[in-house]
Structures are given as structure tokens and as C-alpha cells.
Design a protein around this motif. Structure first.
Motif, PDB file in Angstrom:
ATOM      1  N   ILE A 117      -0.484  16.671  13.306  1.00 21.81           N
ATOM      2  CA  ILE A 117      -0.889  17.798  12.465  1.00 21.81           C
ATOM      3  C   ILE A 117       0.079  18.969  12.603  1.00 21.81           C
ATOM      4  CG2 ILE A 117      -2.684  19.566  12.169  1.00 21.81           C
ATOM      5  CD1 ILE A 117      -4.762  17.394  12.735  1.00 21.81           C
ATOM      6  N   LYS A 118       0.576  19.215  13.806  1.00 24.12           N
ATOM      7  CA  LYS A 118       1.443  20.380  14.009  1.00 24.12           C
ATOM      8  C   LYS A 118       2.780  20.249  13.281  1.00 24.12           C
ATOM      9  CE  LYS A 118       3.827  18.931  18.252  1.00 24.12           C
ATOM     10  NZ  LYS A 118       4.128  19.304  19.651  1.00 24.12           N
ATOM     11  N   GLU A 119       3.140  19.019  12.847  1.00 27.80           N
ATOM     12  CA  GLU A 119       4.422  18.804  12.168  1.00 27.80           C
ATOM     13  C   GLU A 119       4.287  18.721  10.649  1.00 27.80           C
ATOM     14  OE1 GLU A 119       6.450  15.448  13.795  1.00 27.80           O
ATOM     15  OE2 GLU A 119       6.340  16.164  15.871  1.00 27.80           O
ATOM     16  N   LEU A 120       3.077  18.902  10.124  1.00 27.34           N
ATOM     17  CA  LEU A 120       2.884  18.808   8.676  1.00 27.34           C
ATOM     18  C   LEU A 120       3.587  19.945   7.961  1.00 27.34           C
ATOM     19  CD1 LEU A 120      -0.915  17.855   8.512  1.00 27.34           C
ATOM     20  CD2 LEU A 120       1.048  16.327   8.233  1.00 27.34           C
ATOM     21  N   LYS A 121       4.121  19.615   6.766  1.00 28.45           N
ATOM     22  CA  LYS A 121       4.821  20.605   5.954  1.00 28.45           C
ATOM     23  C   LYS A 121       4.220  20.638   4.550  1.00 28.45           C
ATOM     24  CE  LYS A 121       9.265  20.393   8.374  1.00 28.45           C
ATOM     25  NZ  LYS A 121       8.725  19.671   9.518  1.00 28.45           N
ATOM     26  N   GLU A 122       4.332  21.769   3.907  1.00 27.54           N
ATOM     27  CA  GLU A 122       3.749  21.977   2.581  1.00 27.54           C
ATOM     28  C   GLU A 122       4.278  20.963   1.569  1.00 27.54           C
ATOM     29  OE1 GLU A 122       3.359  25.541  -0.784  1.00 27.54           O
ATOM     30  OE2 GLU A 122       4.400  25.900   1.119  1.00 27.54           O
ATOM     31  N   ASP A 123       3.351  20.418   0.763  1.00 28.77           N
ATOM     32  CA  ASP A 123       3.634  19.530  -0.370  1.00 28.77           C
ATOM     33  C   ASP A 123       4.098  18.131   0.029  1.00 28.77           C
ATOM     34  OD1 ASP A 123       2.872  21.282  -2.373  1.00 28.77           O
ATOM     35  OD2 ASP A 123       4.839  22.219  -2.479  1.00 28.77           O
ATOM     36  N   ARG A 172      -2.252  14.733   0.835  1.00 33.55           N
ATOM     37  CA  ARG A 172      -1.152  15.670   0.563  1.00 33.55           C
ATOM     38  C   ARG A 172      -1.430  17.008   1.231  1.00 33.55           C
ATOM     39  NH1 ARG A 172       0.364  17.578  -5.466  1.00 33.55           N
ATOM     40  NH2 ARG A 172      -1.899  17.502  -5.513  1.00 33.55           N
ATOM     41  N   VAL A 173      -0.399  17.615   1.746  1.00 34.64           N
ATOM     42  CA  VAL A 173      -0.506  18.920   2.396  1.00 34.64           C
ATOM     43  C   VAL A 173      -0.295  20.016   1.354  1.00 34.64           C
ATOM     44  CG1 VAL A 173       0.339  20.386   4.260  1.00 34.64           C
ATOM     45  CG2 VAL A 173       0.440  17.893   4.484  1.00 34.64           C
ATOM     46  N   GLN A 211       3.450  14.186   1.487  1.00 32.60           N
ATOM     47  CA  GLN A 211       2.442  13.146   1.645  1.00 32.60           C
ATOM     48  C   GLN A 211       2.487  12.672   3.091  1.00 32.60           C
ATOM     49  OE1 GLN A 211       0.371  11.814  -0.741  1.00 32.60           O
ATOM     50  NE2 GLN A 211       1.126  12.990  -2.464  1.00 32.60           N
ATOM     51  N   ALA A 212       1.321  12.450   3.682  1.00 29.43           N
ATOM     52  CA  ALA A 212       1.287  12.051   5.081  1.00 29.43           C
ATOM     53  C   ALA A 212      -0.013  11.341   5.403  1.00 29.43           C
ATOM     54  CB  ALA A 212       1.458  13.264   5.992  1.00 29.43           C
ATOM     55  N   GLU A 213      -0.010  10.647   6.538  1.00 26.05           N
ATOM     56  CA  GLU A 213      -1.239  10.116   7.118  1.00 26.05           C
ATOM     57  C   GLU A 213      -1.482  10.855   8.424  1.00 26.05           C
ATOM     58  OE1 GLU A 213      -2.563   5.713   7.600  1.00 26.05           O
ATOM     59  OE2 GLU A 213      -1.707   6.307   9.537  1.00 26.05           O
ATOM     60  N   ILE A 214      -2.741  11.227   8.655  1.00 24.19           N
ATOM     61  CA  ILE A 214      -3.106  11.880   9.906  1.00 24.19           C
ATOM     62  C   ILE A 214      -4.288  11.158  10.516  1.00 24.19           C
ATOM     63  CG2 ILE A 214      -2.188  14.142   9.263  1.00 24.19           C
ATOM     64  CD1 ILE A 214      -5.018  15.037   8.580  1.00 24.19           C
ATOM     65  N   THR A 272       0.840  -1.195   0.000  1.00 25.55           N
ATOM     66  CA  THR A 272       0.000   0.000   0.000  1.00 25.55           C
ATOM     67  C   THR A 272       0.872   1.240   0.000  1.00 25.55           C
ATOM     68  OG1 THR A 272      -0.106   0.053   2.421  1.00 25.55           O
ATOM     69  CG2 THR A 272      -1.818  -1.196   1.277  1.00 25.55           C
ATOM     70  N   ASN A 273       0.353   2.283  -0.640  1.00 23.95           N
ATOM     71  CA  ASN A 273       1.085   3.542  -0.694  1.00 23.95           C
ATOM     72  C   ASN A 273       0.758   4.393   0.537  1.00 23.95           C
ATOM     73  OD1 ASN A 273       1.907   2.667  -3.185  1.00 23.95           O
ATOM     74  ND2 ASN A 273       0.407   3.860  -4.306  1.00 23.95           N
ATOM     75  N   ARG A 274       0.711   3.738   1.685  1.00 22.34           N
ATOM     76  CA  ARG A 274       0.336   4.424   2.917  1.00 22.34           C
ATOM     77  C   ARG A 274       1.522   5.215   3.450  1.00 22.34           C
ATOM     78  NH1 ARG A 274      -2.564   1.326   8.014  1.00 22.34           N
ATOM     79  NH2 ARG A 274      -2.511   3.045   9.528  1.00 22.34           N
ATOM     80  N   PRO A 275       1.414   6.533   3.505  1.00 24.21           N
ATOM     81  CA  PRO A 275       2.535   7.348   3.979  1.00 24.21           C
ATOM     82  C   PRO A 275       2.669   7.278   5.491  1.00 24.21           C
ATOM     83  CG  PRO A 275       0.664   8.739   3.454  1.00 24.21           C
ATOM     84  CD  PRO A 275       0.270   7.341   3.081  1.00 24.21           C
ATOM     85  N   SER A 276       3.723   7.868   6.009  1.00 27.32           N
ATOM     86  CA  SER A 276       3.985   7.849   7.440  1.00 27.32           C
ATOM     87  C   SER A 276       2.983   8.716   8.196  1.00 27.32           C
ATOM     88  CB  SER A 276       5.407   8.343   7.716  1.00 27.32           C
ATOM     89  OG  SER A 276       6.363   7.531   7.066  1.00 27.32           O
ATOM     90  N   ARG A 277       2.600   8.252   9.391  1.00 26.59           N
ATOM     91  CA  ARG A 277       1.713   9.018  10.267  1.00 26.59           C
ATOM     92  C   ARG A 277       2.464  10.213  10.848  1.00 26.59           C
ATOM     93  NH1 ARG A 277      -2.412   7.458  13.961  1.00 26.59           N
ATOM     94  NH2 ARG A 277      -3.088   6.030  12.312  1.00 26.59           N
TER      95      ARG A 277
END
Length: 253
Positions: free
Chosen positions: A106-112, A221-222, A114-117, A98-103
Motif C-alpha cells: 500500500i505504501k508504494e501505490l501511485k495515483e492512476d 485502480r488508485v 492499476q494494482a493488486e493489494i 486474467t487482467n490481474r495487475p501486479s501486487r
């Protein structure tokens, strides 16, 4: 002109659309993958007839597929020149990656990125509707109340929709955006339901209330909303959270 072997992971409903010459077309979508990852497959017109024989776990070989980009992600389009071979003899597919990105919090998300929240819905909004080309899925331009697609000038507009919610994970909140398929998965409804909410928006108030306090695991995606100068999360995979699974993921072994 791509060819590959894959196993179906998720199926979505077939949709009909009207062309400018008053003829109808069909489009259907499913997710398939192999040991290296997954990708959306978009089937057009007579290729949607294959859906009667397809289900989760079916192995397929695709020949003559066309790779296109949709919102920054690749997908394979299947037209009359393509072929789907169902359960090809002697072919197997191992465990699908699966193309499941890393968890991430929210406070650590960065622009552009891929992530799981994971978090709780604390605010939900009614859907917004807009016109798209049924053939390329791009938003149509409104020219004197006439909707046009530069790529497909004979296409008649199809109605698309987007939903927004705010998700809170205890570290911060973020606005999450759900386009069409993801919006349907978020509230477990289909296209005809969304079209009815467009005519009678008051019926959606109960659904918004029911969403409050619900927990979801989202992959996507952020993106930076430059108008409001804030980060937003564009969901491309929506899963109701399993409390037991979440507890186990943070519990010591």
C-alpha cells in the motif's frame, strides 16, 4: 460492431428496472475472456434470456457488440441487434489470461495506476445510496426531487450503493471503495439485501463488525481524492484471501 470469441469467467445476477412509461427492462452482466485478457459483457432486455444457458466455462461468440467505457474501463454491451452464439461448433478458447495487475504494498501505490493489494480490514462503514440511470449506469441529477438522466430522459432512477473500508497491509492503510457488484461480493449479499439495509440500517452493524479482521485480495485502480488530498483504492475485483495461497506466495521455492 465488434465480434469475438470468449470463455465466461464469472456470472452476475440479472436485474430488473422500471422505465418512465411504467414498462420494465432487464440488464445482466458477466465477465468473459480469451488468451489476451478479460472484459465485462452487459446484456440488455431479451438478451438476458441467454443467462439460463450460460455458466462459468461456457464458450460464446458475440457479434454486433458495442464497446463503451465505464469508470475508465471498456465493456461490451449486447442489445437486440447483437447476438450471442453459445458453444459454437468447432470453436475452442485456450487458457484465459486474467487482467490481474501486479501486487504492490500500500505504501508504494501511485495515483492512476492499476494494482493488486492484500490486507486486513481494520474499519468498515455503512453503505451510501444514490440514484443512477438503469440504462447507462450514470449518476442521476436531482432537480427539485426529480432525478434525471441527460442521455435517457425517460428512465426512472435505480438505487445504487457504495461501501468503504480501510485496508491495512502492514506497510500502510488505504481507504478502499466498493461500488455495487464489488460491495455485494465483499459481504456476500445481493441487491435486495442492500435495499433492506437502507430501510433498517441498524441491521448492518453486525456485518461491519464481522468484516473487521477479514483479509482480502483486491484488484483495482488508485485514485486521488482531491477534497481530502489522499489516495483511495477503487476495487474492481474482490476476493477473500486464501491464507495457504498467501503463505506459499512469499515462501521460498
Amino acid at each position: 460492431n465488434v465480434e469475438f470469441l470468449a470463455k465466461i469467467q464469472n456470472m452476475y445476477e440479472v436485474r430488473e428496472f422500471m422505465r418512465a412509461d411504467q414498462t420494465t427492462g432487464k440488464v445482466g452482466r458477466f465477465i468473459a475472456g480469451d488468451e489476451t485478457g478479460t472484459i465485462p459483457i452487459v446484456c440488455w432486455n431479451t438478451q438476458t434470456d441467454n443467462f439460463k444457458q450460460l455458466s462459468q466455462g461456457t464458450i460464446i461468440r458475440i457479434t454486433g457488440g458495442l464497446v463503451r467505457e465505464n469508470r475508465g474501463q471498456p465493456e461490451v454491451h449486447i442489445n437486440d441487434q447483437s447476438r450471442i452464439i453459445i458453444n459454437p461448433k468447432g470453436e475452442t478458447v485456450g487458457e484465459v489470461k486474467t487482467n490481474r495487475p501486479s501486487r504492490k504494498p500500500i505504501k508504494e501505490l501511485k495515483e492512476d495506476e492499476q494494482a493488486e493489494i492484500f490486507g486486513t480490514i481494520v474499519q468498515a462503514f455503512s453503505p451510501t445510496y444514490f440514484e443512477v440511470c438503469p440504462q447507462c449506469n450514470k449518476r442521476m441529477k436531482n432537480d427539485n426531487n426529480q432525478f434525471n438522466c441527460q442521455e435517457h430522459p425517460t428512465a426512472l432512477p435505480d438505487t445504487a450503493y457504495v461501501m468503504n473500508v480501510y485496508l491495512d497491509d502492514g506497510t500502510d492503510t488505504i481507504k478502499c471503495v466498493f461500488f455495487r457488484n464489488q460491495a455485494e461480493r465483499l459481504i456476500n449479499k445481493q441487491k435486495q439485501d442492500f435495499l433492506s439495509y437502507k430501510q433498517t440500517p441498524e441491521l448492518f452493524e453486525e456485518i461491519k463488525t464481522a468484516l473487521l479482521g477479514e483479509q482480502f485480495r483486491l484488484s483495482g485502480r488508485v485514485k486521488k481524492n482531491t477534497f481530502f488530498d489522499r489516495l483511495e483504492f477503487i476495487a474492481n475485483e474482490v476476493n477473500p484471501a486464501d491464507p495457504k495461497e498467501e503463505v506459499q506466495s512469499v515462501s521460498p521455492a
